[in-house]
Write a protein that holds these residues in place. Structure first.
Motif, mmCIF file in Angstrom:
data_model
loop_
_atom_site.group_PDB
_atom_site.id
_atom_site.type_symbol
_atom_site.label_atom_id
_atom_site.label_comp_id
_atom_site.label_asym_id
_atom_site.label_seq_id
_atom_site.Cartn_x
_atom_site.Cartn_y
_atom_site.Cartn_z
ATOM 1 N N LEU A 270 39.656 37.578 43.294
ATOM 2 C CA LEU A 270 38.580 36.857 43.960
ATOM 3 C C LEU A 270 37.952 35.897 42.955
ATOM 4 O O LEU A 270 37.614 36.292 41.839
ATOM 5 N N SER B 75 32.357 35.266 45.556
ATOM 6 C CA SER B 75 31.983 36.014 46.748
ATOM 7 C C SER B 75 30.470 35.963 46.879
ATOM 8 O O SER B 75 29.758 36.199 45.903
ATOM 9 N N LYS C 54 33.864 33.946 50.723
ATOM 10 C CA LYS C 54 34.751 34.412 49.656
ATOM 11 C C LYS C 54 35.767 33.317 49.379
ATOM 12 O O LYS C 54 36.239 32.669 50.308
#
Length: 163
Positions: free
Chosen positions: A101, A104, A115
């Motif tokens: 990721l 977020s 995200k």
């Protein structure tokens, strides 16, 4: 100390009742129609294949996981799952991929979830709005996947984030 606990408990009780009142009524019916409309008109490319995945065994605690619609979500046909901050899992173009990721949101503004996930083959964007909150938070939104060759896949999503 006892007064602090009583105050906090009363605050949570009022907050839960407020969420229940907001979740019922015509607003939830409208959002369900929105998902059906999005599925019918959602843009997608034949060049990106998105398949369902089993819930990843790597995820042990807090997570977000989404399906294409409420029915698929209830049948555990997830297309996306992440461990709430580090790694996202999907099955794209026939391969199960685990991606880091990039960013977020923490849903402080307008209860919106965002995200961003990226690797050398895909750029994925998740955007959703909270529709219900209890122990876990339910969301509706869109998931967009872009490839370096310019192909784009967009689908509505329905799912939850929680611990």
């Amino acid at each position: 100390m006892r007064y602090i606990i009583i105050f906090f408990s009363a605050f949570l009780l009022v907050a839960c009742k407020k969420d229940q009142a907001n979740a019922s009524g015509s607003a939830s019916a409208d959002s369900l129609h929105h998902i059906k409309d999005s599925v019918a008109t959602g843009s997608s490319s034949d060049k990106i294949q998105v398949e369902t995945i089993a819930f990843p065994t790597e995820i042990k605690e807090c997570s977000c996981y989404f399906a294409k619609n409420k029915a698929d979500f209830e049948n555990e046909k997830y297309i996306y799952a992440d461990d709430a901050g580090k790694t996202a899992y999907m099955k794209l173009d026939g391969k199960r991929v685990a991606m880091n990721l990039i960013s977020s949101s923490d849903m402080e503004v307008d209860e919106v979830l965002t995200k961003e996930i990226e690797n050398e083959n895909y750029k994925i964007s998740v955007k959703g709005k909270k529709i219900k909150g209890e122990e876990a938070l339910l969301f509706e939104g869109t998931l967009t996947i872009e490839k370096p060759d310019g192909s784009v896949y967009t689908t509505p999503i329905y799912g939850e984030c929680g611990c």
